[in-house]
Scaffold this motif. Structure first.
Motif, PDB file in Angstrom:
ATOM      1  N   LEU A 278       8.869  38.793  17.945  1.00 42.45           N
ATOM      2  CA  LEU A 278       8.891  40.041  18.235  1.00 42.45           C
ATOM      3  C   LEU A 278      10.207  40.377  18.870  1.00 42.45           C
ATOM      4  O   LEU A 278      10.716  41.509  18.464  1.00 42.45           O
ATOM      5  CB  LEU A 278       7.687  40.196  19.550  1.00 42.45           C
ATOM      6  N   ILE A 279      11.041  39.620  19.403  1.00 40.78           N
ATOM      7  CA  ILE A 279      12.370  39.898  19.746  1.00 40.78           C
ATOM      8  C   ILE A 279      13.188  40.023  18.833  1.00 40.78           C
ATOM      9  O   ILE A 279      13.972  41.159  18.882  1.00 40.78           O
ATOM     10  CB  ILE A 279      12.861  38.847  20.917  1.00 40.78           C
ATOM     11  N   ALA A 280      13.000  39.326  17.852  1.00 43.58           N
ATOM     12  CA  ALA A 280      13.938  39.593  16.427  1.00 43.58           C
ATOM     13  C   ALA A 280      13.624  40.919  16.021  1.00 43.58           C
ATOM     14  O   ALA A 280      14.198  41.682  15.507  1.00 43.58           O
ATOM     15  CB  ALA A 280      13.634  38.068  15.397  1.00 43.58           C
ATOM     16  N   GLU A 281      12.268  41.119  15.756  1.00 40.35           N
ATOM     17  CA  GLU A 281      11.712  42.397  15.252  1.00 40.35           C
ATOM     18  C   GLU A 281      12.435  43.677  16.072  1.00 40.35           C
ATOM     19  O   GLU A 281      12.900  44.657  15.298  1.00 40.35           O
ATOM     20  CB  GLU A 281      10.377  42.571  15.130  1.00 40.35           C
ATOM     21  N   HIS A 282      12.572  43.661  17.079  1.00 41.01           N
ATOM     22  CA  HIS A 282      13.087  44.494  18.169  1.00 41.01           C
ATOM     23  C   HIS A 282      14.491  44.109  18.250  1.00 41.01           C
ATOM     24  O   HIS A 282      15.234  45.183  19.357  1.00 41.01           O
ATOM     25  CB  HIS A 282      12.546  44.456  19.553  1.00 41.01           C
ATOM     26  N   ASP A 283      15.187  43.675  17.267  1.00 43.46           N
ATOM     27  CA  ASP A 283      16.777  43.429  17.142  1.00 43.46           C
ATOM     28  C   ASP A 283      17.572  43.176  18.550  1.00 43.46           C
ATOM     29  O   ASP A 283      18.528  43.536  18.911  1.00 43.46           O
ATOM     30  CB  ASP A 283      17.438  45.053  16.740  1.00 43.46           C
TER      31      ASP A 283
ATOM     32  N   PRO B  67      20.605  29.349  14.384  1.00 40.37           N
ATOM     33  CA  PRO B  67      19.519  30.326  13.846  1.00 40.37           C
ATOM     34  C   PRO B  67      18.294  29.717  14.365  1.00 40.37           C
ATOM     35  O   PRO B  67      17.777  28.612  14.129  1.00 40.37           O
ATOM     36  CB  PRO B  67      19.900  30.340  12.391  1.00 40.37           C
ATOM     37  N   LEU B  68      17.395  30.938  14.446  1.00 39.36           N
ATOM     38  CA  LEU B  68      16.092  30.503  14.751  1.00 39.36           C
ATOM     39  C   LEU B  68      15.126  31.133  13.434  1.00 39.36           C
ATOM     40  O   LEU B  68      15.407  32.087  12.963  1.00 39.36           O
ATOM     41  CB  LEU B  68      15.521  31.211  16.072  1.00 39.36           C
ATOM     42  N   LYS B  69      14.110  30.745  13.408  1.00 35.75           N
ATOM     43  CA  LYS B  69      13.097  31.112  12.234  1.00 35.75           C
ATOM     44  C   LYS B  69      12.283  32.192  12.341  1.00 35.75           C
ATOM     45  O   LYS B  69      11.322  31.650  13.286  1.00 35.75           O
ATOM     46  CB  LYS B  69      12.508  29.824  11.585  1.00 35.75           C
ATOM     47  N   THR B  70      12.716  33.345  12.297  1.00 33.80           N
ATOM     48  CA  THR B  70      11.803  34.521  12.569  1.00 33.80           C
ATOM     49  C   THR B  70      11.641  35.260  11.275  1.00 33.80           C
ATOM     50  O   THR B  70      12.257  35.233  10.382  1.00 33.80           O
ATOM     51  CB  THR B  70      12.329  35.284  13.760  1.00 33.80           C
ATOM     52  N   ARG B  71      10.507  36.197  11.465  1.00 32.40           N
ATOM     53  CA  ARG B  71      10.234  36.926  10.108  1.00 32.40           C
ATOM     54  C   ARG B  71      11.316  37.901   9.864  1.00 32.40           C
ATOM     55  O   ARG B  71      11.537  38.193   8.626  1.00 32.40           O
ATOM     56  CB  ARG B  71       8.903  37.600  10.363  1.00 32.40           C
ATOM     57  N   THR B  72      11.940  38.280  10.730  1.00 30.87           N
ATOM     58  CA  THR B  72      13.044  39.336  10.459  1.00 30.87           C
ATOM     59  C   THR B  72      14.264  39.081  11.295  1.00 30.87           C
ATOM     60  O   THR B  72      14.186  38.306  12.339  1.00 30.87           O
ATOM     61  CB  THR B  72      12.737  40.955  10.809  1.00 30.87           C
ATOM     62  N   GLY B  73      15.400  39.578  10.981  1.00 33.20           N
ATOM     63  CA  GLY B  73      16.573  39.639  11.866  1.00 33.20           C
ATOM     64  C   GLY B  73      17.421  38.146  11.861  1.00 33.20           C
ATOM     65  O   GLY B  73      16.967  37.228  10.934  1.00 33.20           O
ATOM     66  N   ARG B  74      18.423  38.315  12.634  1.00 36.41           N
ATOM     67  CA  ARG B  74      19.252  37.051  12.829  1.00 36.41           C
ATOM     68  C   ARG B  74      19.294  36.610  14.210  1.00 36.41           C
ATOM     69  O   ARG B  74      20.139  37.091  15.225  1.00 36.41           O
ATOM     70  CB  ARG B  74      20.656  37.266  12.509  1.00 36.41           C
TER      71      ARG B  74
ATOM     72  N   HIS C  80      29.535  37.025  17.837  1.00 36.31           N
ATOM     73  CA  HIS C  80      30.519  36.281  17.076  1.00 36.31           C
ATOM     74  C   HIS C  80      29.976  35.461  16.098  1.00 36.31           C
ATOM     75  O   HIS C  80      30.215  35.000  15.101  1.00 36.31           O
ATOM     76  CB  HIS C  80      31.420  35.620  18.129  1.00 36.31           C
ATOM     77  N   TYR C  81      28.665  34.667  16.635  1.00 37.21           N
ATOM     78  CA  TYR C  81      28.149  33.511  15.876  1.00 37.21           C
ATOM     79  C   TYR C  81      27.308  34.402  14.718  1.00 37.21           C
ATOM     80  O   TYR C  81      27.431  33.778  13.722  1.00 37.21           O
ATOM     81  CB  TYR C  81      27.335  32.858  16.847  1.00 37.21           C
TER      82      TYR C  81
ATOM     83  N   ASP D 139      26.151  32.267   8.397  1.00 36.42           N
ATOM     84  CA  ASP D 139      25.935  31.886   6.803  1.00 36.42           C
ATOM     85  C   ASP D 139      26.272  30.383   6.870  1.00 36.42           C
ATOM     86  O   ASP D 139      25.646  29.535   6.017  1.00 36.42           O
ATOM     87  CB  ASP D 139      26.734  33.097   6.201  1.00 36.42           C
ATOM     88  N   GLN D 140      27.551  29.969   7.461  1.00 35.53           N
ATOM     89  CA  GLN D 140      28.045  28.701   7.167  1.00 35.53           C
ATOM     90  C   GLN D 140      26.845  27.475   7.757  1.00 35.53           C
ATOM     91  O   GLN D 140      26.694  26.564   7.074  1.00 35.53           O
ATOM     92  CB  GLN D 140      29.301  28.254   7.594  1.00 35.53           C
ATOM     93  N   THR D 141      26.165  27.924   8.710  1.00 35.71           N
ATOM     94  CA  THR D 141      25.272  27.174   9.175  1.00 35.71           C
ATOM     95  C   THR D 141      23.813  26.802   8.262  1.00 35.71           C
ATOM     96  O   THR D 141      23.656  25.923   8.169  1.00 35.71           O
ATOM     97  CB  THR D 141      24.678  27.733  10.737  1.00 35.71           C
ATOM     98  N   VAL D 142      23.583  27.977   7.927  1.00 34.75           N
ATOM     99  CA  VAL D 142      22.388  28.207   7.002  1.00 34.75           C
ATOM    100  C   VAL D 142      22.633  27.270   5.609  1.00 34.75           C
ATOM    101  O   VAL D 142      22.042  26.434   5.364  1.00 34.75           O
ATOM    102  CB  VAL D 142      21.739  29.466   6.900  1.00 34.75           C
ATOM    103  N   ALA D 143      23.810  27.384   5.089  1.00 31.29           N
ATOM    104  CA  ALA D 143      24.430  26.891   4.015  1.00 31.29           C
ATOM    105  C   ALA D 143      24.569  25.226   4.279  1.00 31.29           C
ATOM    106  O   ALA D 143      23.976  24.470   3.477  1.00 31.29           O
ATOM    107  CB  ALA D 143      25.846  27.502   3.450  1.00 31.29           C
ATOM    108  N   ASP D 144      24.890  24.943   5.368  1.00 30.75           N
ATOM    109  CA  ASP D 144      25.099  23.494   5.596  1.00 30.75           C
ATOM    110  C   ASP D 144      23.784  22.793   5.719  1.00 30.75           C
ATOM    111  O   ASP D 144      23.488  21.574   5.242  1.00 30.75           O
ATOM    112  CB  ASP D 144      25.872  23.308   6.954  1.00 30.75           C
TER     113      ASP D 144
END
Length: 315
Positions: free
Chosen positions: A168-173, A188-195, A286-287, A293-298
């Protein structure tokens, strides 16, 4: 929900990660999170947890925390002013109505605000989705009306959650959560939407743990802060780390404690050539832009990604 692992984030070993470099080539991102809270004198009963450790109404506990807003906050604010530091306020949103003078003073200094629920005596336990959404939407509207800021961080009231909170907090940006303590770097956290970023916040150097749980002497607490900082700075020279000091004015601002805390700040400020003094939202921004992206790729390269988000349903 998987009861053995909620799958909120991927297991990602600390060694050999892609290098994080903070703005200006700094090794460590440092932020201070004053919890400016409001505790109701006689809160509604939540069956999962009492509002006060002692039977309510608890005039002793209430008045101690009231001292934090009447006296302690101003002492801490003066200290941070002397050293040119901004706070990232973990705010009980109801405090906007109870103590607008605190909001005005902090906002005038360029402090950040993020949501810590409405009251620290109103827990997320037992909330349905509509109620939890209402808390988030009220937080966004209320802080924006009072300060002009769009809040980007969230710390659940009294660290209480539901299975849907992060989604819910990811959905609310919102950009970051302070509710997980799994790392010394953002992740990064695994949420349905957002970063949504898991932001290092800390229980270990939180003054509630130091003073109320461990019963530390003020100078012992200051020494812990210094050693915590020194270790993170050394590691940050290899890949940027984050140090947060979560504070509560009713504890750290007591007359016999404030000088010891200032000595820890002076130690940290003595390394300003290597430290980025920031707010929570600045670190998260900043993160998200430079490191996500580099975290997810790693994680994917190492075969560590497990897919999905943390919860299989919104129960």
């Amino acid at each position: 929900m998987n009861r053995s692992d909620p799958n909120l984030y991927d297991h990602w070993p600390y060694r050999d990660r892609p290098k994080i470099v903070w703005p200006g080539g700094k090794a460590l991102a440092f932020w201070i999170a004053p919890n400016i809270e409001f505790y109701e004198f006689d809160p509604p009963v939540n069956p999962s947890r009492p509002g006060w450790p002692r039977p309510a109404p608890d005039v002793v506990g209430y008045s101690q925390r009231d001292w934090g807003n009447r006296v302690g906050h101003w002492r801490l604010q003066d200290l941070l002013d002397r050293h040119g530091l901004r706070g990232s306020v973990s705010l009980s949103i109801g405090l906007i109505d109870h103590h607008p003078e605190i909001i005005e003073a902090a906002n005038a200094r360029g402090w950040e605000f993020f949501s810590h629920g409405i009251y620290n005596t109103r827990y997320s336990y037992g909330m349905d989705e509509a109620q939890e959404r209402a808390v988030l939407e009220d937080s966004i509207r209320s802080v924006e009306a009072a300060t002009g800021q769009r809040i980007r961080g969230y710390l659940a009231p009294a660290l209480t959650h539901t299975a849907r909170t992060l989604d819910l907090i990811a959905e609310h940006d919102f950009w970051y959560s302070c509710d997980l303590f799994q790392d010394d770097q953002p992740q990064p956290l695994k949420t349905r939407t957002g970063r949504l970023v898991s932001m290092p916040y800390s229980l270990e150097v939180n003054d509630v743990i130091g003073y109320s749980v461990m019963g530390l002497d003020p100078w012992r607490y200051a020494d812990i802060l210094k050693r915590h900082f020194d270790q993170l700075l050394a590691e940050g020279r290899e890949s940027g780390t984050v140090m947060c000091i979560p504070l509560h004015a009713y504890l750290v601002s007591q007359p016999h404690r404030i000088q010891a805390f200032e000595s820890a700040l002076e130690h940290i400020l003595g390394h300003s050539d290597e430290v980025w003094f920031a707010t929570g939202s600045e670190i998260a921004a900043h993160y998200r832009e430079h490191c996500w992206d580099q975290t997810v790729a790693d994680i994917q390269r190492r075969g560590l990604a497990t897919g999905g988000h943390g919860f299989d349903d919104a129960a």
